[in-house]
Design a protein around this motif. Structure first.
Motif, PDB file in Angstrom:
ATOM      1  N   SER A 152      45.341  36.602  43.353  1.00  0.00           N
ATOM      2  CA  SER A 152      46.006  35.697  44.229  1.00  0.00           C
ATOM      3  C   SER A 152      45.094  34.628  44.593  1.00  0.00           C
ATOM      4  O   SER A 152      45.645  33.486  44.873  1.00  0.00           O
ATOM      5  CB  SER A 152      46.193  36.410  45.494  1.00  0.00           C
ATOM      6  N   ASN A 153      43.582  34.643  44.521  1.00  0.00           N
ATOM      7  CA  ASN A 153      42.909  33.570  44.898  1.00  0.00           C
ATOM      8  C   ASN A 153      42.506  32.518  43.588  1.00  0.00           C
ATOM      9  O   ASN A 153      41.910  31.537  43.911  1.00  0.00           O
ATOM     10  CB  ASN A 153      41.519  34.109  45.346  1.00  0.00           C
ATOM     11  N   TYR A 154      42.454  33.316  42.426  1.00  0.00           N
ATOM     12  CA  TYR A 154      41.721  32.337  41.445  1.00  0.00           C
ATOM     13  C   TYR A 154      42.626  31.979  40.129  1.00  0.00           C
ATOM     14  O   TYR A 154      42.677  31.150  39.412  1.00  0.00           O
ATOM     15  CB  TYR A 154      40.649  33.136  40.898  1.00  0.00           C
ATOM     16  N   LYS A 212      42.794  40.261  44.741  1.00  0.00           N
ATOM     17  CA  LYS A 212      41.996  39.178  45.236  1.00  0.00           C
ATOM     18  C   LYS A 212      41.949  38.209  44.054  1.00  0.00           C
ATOM     19  O   LYS A 212      42.082  36.758  44.257  1.00  0.00           O
ATOM     20  CB  LYS A 212      40.884  39.350  45.716  1.00  0.00           C
ATOM     21  N   THR A 223      33.442  38.005  44.454  1.00  0.00           N
ATOM     22  CA  THR A 223      34.449  38.840  45.019  1.00  0.00           C
ATOM     23  C   THR A 223      34.210  40.457  44.902  1.00  0.00           C
ATOM     24  O   THR A 223      34.467  40.958  45.812  1.00  0.00           O
ATOM     25  CB  THR A 223      35.751  38.366  44.193  1.00  0.00           C
ATOM     26  N   GLN A 225      32.647  33.731  40.214  1.00  0.00           N
ATOM     27  CA  GLN A 225      33.649  34.109  41.525  1.00  0.00           C
ATOM     28  C   GLN A 225      33.835  35.406  41.330  1.00  0.00           C
ATOM     29  O   GLN A 225      34.155  35.994  42.348  1.00  0.00           O
ATOM     30  CB  GLN A 225      34.881  33.320  41.176  1.00  0.00           C
TER      31      GLN A 225
END
Length: 142
Positions: free
Chosen positions: A123-125, A120, A91, A87
């Protein structure tokens, strides 16, 4: 009697102000010691994840090759990031696909990339902690 009462009140007000200042100073001092404590290099290495070399195209049709080290705030966050390697790479590639060679050139461009990546990832992972710092250990643009 009024002068005596006024003197006592003035003394009490000054005492409250001094005690308040002492309490604030002590609380602020404790917060700084905990938050700004310098970690040793061994402690830093315990929470660093290495991302092997990534090669991808930029928006400007240039090619960039880079390697990263991600510093986390805990060993648990490091373990989570190691599992999310794919991931992270996705990204990085996504961010760079929308970046021109001019955007990422120089210190400001690389700092902007680091901040975008960190935001990113956090906040996303990230569930177990946060990415604190991102280090570019290798960077070559053609």
């Amino acid at each position: 009697m009024n002068k005596k009462l006024l003197g006592i009140m003035l003394f009490i007000v000054l005492l409250i102000i001094v005690l308040g200042a002492v309490v604030i100073f002590m609380l602020k001092g404790n917060a700084n010691e905990d938050g700004n404590k310098e970690r040793s290099i061994d402690e830093v290495l315990e929470s660093v994840v290495e991302i092997q070399e990534i090669t991808t195209n930029l928006k400007s049709d240039n090619v960039v090759r880079l390697s990263l080290k991600l510093e986390t705030d805990s060993p648990e966050a490091k373990e989570e990031l190691e599992k999310r390697d794919f991931q992270i790479k996705d990204t990085v590639i996504s961010i760079l696909a929308n970046t021109t060679a001019e955007d990422i050139s120089g210190t400001k461009g690389k700092d902007k990339f680091r901040e975008a990546l960190k935001e990113k990832l956090n906040s996303n992972y990230m569930k177990e902690g946060k990415v604190k710092e991102i280090y570019l250990t290798s960077f070559n643009s053609q």
